[in-house]
Design a protein around this motif. Structure first.
Motif, PDB file in Angstrom:
ATOM      1  N   THR A 267      76.913 134.845  77.571  1.00 46.95           N
ATOM      2  CA  THR A 267      77.113 135.461  78.889  1.00 46.95           C
ATOM      3  C   THR A 267      76.613 136.902  78.883  1.00 46.95           C
ATOM      4  O   THR A 267      75.973 137.360  79.840  1.00 46.95           O
ATOM      5  CB  THR A 267      78.602 135.408  79.275  1.00 46.95           C
ATOM      6  OG1 THR A 267      79.025 134.034  79.350  1.00 46.95           O
ATOM      7  CG2 THR A 267      78.840 136.078  80.625  1.00 46.95           C
ATOM      8  N   GLY A 268      76.879 137.621  77.802  1.00 41.86           N
ATOM      9  CA  GLY A 268      76.412 139.004  77.702  1.00 41.86           C
ATOM     10  C   GLY A 268      74.902 139.097  77.633  1.00 41.86           C
ATOM     11  O   GLY A 268      74.316 140.093  78.087  1.00 41.86           O
TER      12      GLY A 268
ATOM     13  N   GLY B 134      72.850 137.255  79.297  1.00 38.01           N
ATOM     14  CA  GLY B 134      72.311 137.031  80.634  1.00 38.01           C
ATOM     15  C   GLY B 134      71.456 135.785  80.677  1.00 38.01           C
ATOM     16  O   GLY B 134      70.913 135.350  79.651  1.00 38.01           O
ATOM     17  N   GLY B 135      71.340 135.189  81.843  1.00 36.80           N
ATOM     18  CA  GLY B 135      70.541 133.976  81.988  1.00 36.80           C
ATOM     19  C   GLY B 135      71.408 132.733  82.021  1.00 36.80           C
ATOM     20  O   GLY B 135      72.633 132.779  81.832  1.00 36.80           O
ATOM     21  N   SER B 136      70.772 131.600  82.283  1.00 35.09           N
ATOM     22  CA  SER B 136      71.487 130.336  82.423  1.00 35.09           C
ATOM     23  C   SER B 136      71.791 129.730  81.060  1.00 35.09           C
ATOM     24  O   SER B 136      70.991 129.821  80.128  1.00 35.09           O
ATOM     25  CB  SER B 136      70.667 129.356  83.263  1.00 35.09           C
ATOM     26  OG  SER B 136      69.370 129.199  82.718  1.00 35.09           O
TER      27      SER B 136
ATOM     28  N   ASP C   2      67.975 129.264  79.885  1.00 37.96           N
ATOM     29  CA  ASP C   2      67.536 130.391  79.063  1.00 37.96           C
ATOM     30  C   ASP C   2      68.161 130.363  77.667  1.00 37.96           C
ATOM     31  O   ASP C   2      67.576 130.871  76.715  1.00 37.96           O
ATOM     32  CB  ASP C   2      67.915 131.718  79.746  1.00 37.96           C
ATOM     33  CG  ASP C   2      67.274 131.865  81.109  1.00 37.96           C
ATOM     34  OD1 ASP C   2      66.030 131.856  81.179  1.00 37.96           O
ATOM     35  OD2 ASP C   2      68.013 131.984  82.112  1.00 37.96           O
TER      36      ASP C   2
ATOM     37  N   GLU D  77      80.959 140.092  75.184  1.00 36.17           N
ATOM     38  CA  GLU D  77      79.711 140.175  75.928  1.00 36.17           C
ATOM     39  C   GLU D  77      78.839 141.351  75.484  1.00 36.17           C
ATOM     40  O   GLU D  77      77.606 141.294  75.571  1.00 36.17           O
ATOM     41  CB  GLU D  77      80.009 140.289  77.427  1.00 36.17           C
ATOM     42  CG  GLU D  77      80.532 139.017  78.057  1.00 36.17           C
ATOM     43  CD  GLU D  77      82.012 138.778  77.816  1.00 36.17           C
ATOM     44  OE1 GLU D  77      82.554 137.786  78.337  1.00 36.17           O
ATOM     45  OE2 GLU D  77      82.645 139.584  77.093  1.00 36.17           O
TER      46      GLU D  77
ATOM     47  N   GLN E 224      74.682 141.671  74.828  1.00 37.12           N
ATOM     48  CA  GLN E 224      73.808 142.678  75.430  1.00 37.12           C
ATOM     49  C   GLN E 224      73.007 143.420  74.350  1.00 37.12           C
ATOM     50  O   GLN E 224      71.806 143.655  74.508  1.00 37.12           O
ATOM     51  CB  GLN E 224      74.648 143.668  76.239  1.00 37.12           C
ATOM     52  CG  GLN E 224      75.326 143.049  77.457  1.00 37.12           C
ATOM     53  CD  GLN E 224      76.378 143.950  78.064  1.00 37.12           C
ATOM     54  OE1 GLN E 224      76.554 145.098  77.656  1.00 37.12           O
ATOM     55  NE2 GLN E 224      77.113 143.428  79.044  1.00 37.12           N
TER      56      GLN E 224
END
Length: 303
Positions: free
Chosen positions: A35-36, A38-40, A86, A212, A216
């Motif tokens: 989740t951190g 990003g993307g599907s 992703d 998360e 990142q």
């Protein structure tokens, strides 16, 4: 022309492994990290759809994998790429190792008079094909792997006691070499002990909370390199010519589904893709008098 060129770090796709005993938080941590980033997110769930327990906390799609053969995992990764995700989380990879060990017993009894060493010659290539598929995936790959505590009984001051020797991942030895980063999750704290890290994101850090923020930071590192070169015009023309030579409808459709746009293939993957197409062309030429339907299963195995 020089054989060697100046080394440059290129943008990369994550290959992350999370290991730990049952209940340590592998699935939850994988979802937080993804989740951190990003993307599907797609989850290949071998744990009886257990990832759905977190559906109210994270946004992801899942596919329940009941068949734990290497080929089933490969197909699931293929589908995650085709459907445009992703990140794919494989939860867990350990089930394929259990499958392979059981398959060796079956093959040994059927073909090698019980000789399990000989039977591995049939099973290892299937296992290796899955590992290569993960490494060559065009999307980020996060896997969870089960671990168990190894213990030993010793004698101390005349009394026997059991001591912990550490954690043993339930996978073939050496699996850690295939990943960018390997994180061992502590059951008591759910924190991270990083046993391998090529990113240096975790350098000097101990007992990290896997949240998360980690995702990142990993993405910042992954995107910090230069873009990898794609196939050039001559290579693109060669791939399209090979595809045009594949007249078998099933084989052609399989190639188009796997590689919807040859122009997006990385230059370093050209030889791999070209070899796959050559294999299909050779298969097609060796079966001139049989129907497409009769050969469909053989084609799937050869591709």
């Amino acid at each position: 022309m020089s054989r060697f060129t100046k080394a440059e770090r290129k943008k990369a796709k994550l290959r992350l492994a999370l290991t730990g005993i049952s209940g340590c938080g592998k699935t939850y941590s994988a979802l937080r990290i993804a989740t951190g980033m990003g993307g599907s997110i797609a989850v290949i769930d071998t744990e009886h759809d257990s990832s759905s327990l977190y559906a109210t906390e994270f946004e992801f799609s899942s596919s329940n994998l009941d068949n734990h053969s290497p080929e089933s995992y490969i197909k699931a990764i293929d589908d995650a790429e085709k459907e445009g995700f992703d990140i794919v989380i494989i939860d867990s990879l350990s089930h394929v190792w259990t499958y392979c060990k059981n398959e060796v017993d079956v093959v040994a009894a059927k073909s090698f008079k019980g000789n399990s060493w000989a039977a591995w010659s049939r099973v290892t290539p299937r296992y290796d094909a899955l590992i290569q598929r993960m490494i060559q995936s065009s999307i980020h790959v996060i896997v969870t792997m089960r671990a168990k505590t190894e213990t030993a009984q010793i004698e101390e001051n005349g009394r026997k006691k059991v001591i912990k020797l550490g954690m043993k991942t339930e996978m073939r030895d050496g699996i850690e070499y295939e990943f960018t980063t390997v994180i061992d999750i502590d059951h008591s704290t759910n924190g991270a002990a990083v046993s391998k890290d090529r990113t240096h994101v975790f350098k000097g850090k101990e007992n990290l909370p896997l949240d998360e923020t980690i995702g990142q930071e990993l993405m910042d590192w992954l995107l910090g390199g230069i873009d990898e070169p794609l196939v050039d015009d001559n290579q693109l023309k060669a791939l399209n010519n090979m595809l045009a030579s594949i007249t078998h409808e099933g084989a052609s459709n399989k190639v188009k589904a796997t590689y919807p746009d040859f122009a997006k293939i990385k230059a370093k993957d050209y030889e791999y893709v070209a070899d796959k197409l050559h294999s299909l062309i050779e298969w097609q030429q060796s079966q001139p008098n049989q129907s497409q339907g009769a050969n469909q299963e053989q084609m799937n195995q050869g591709a």
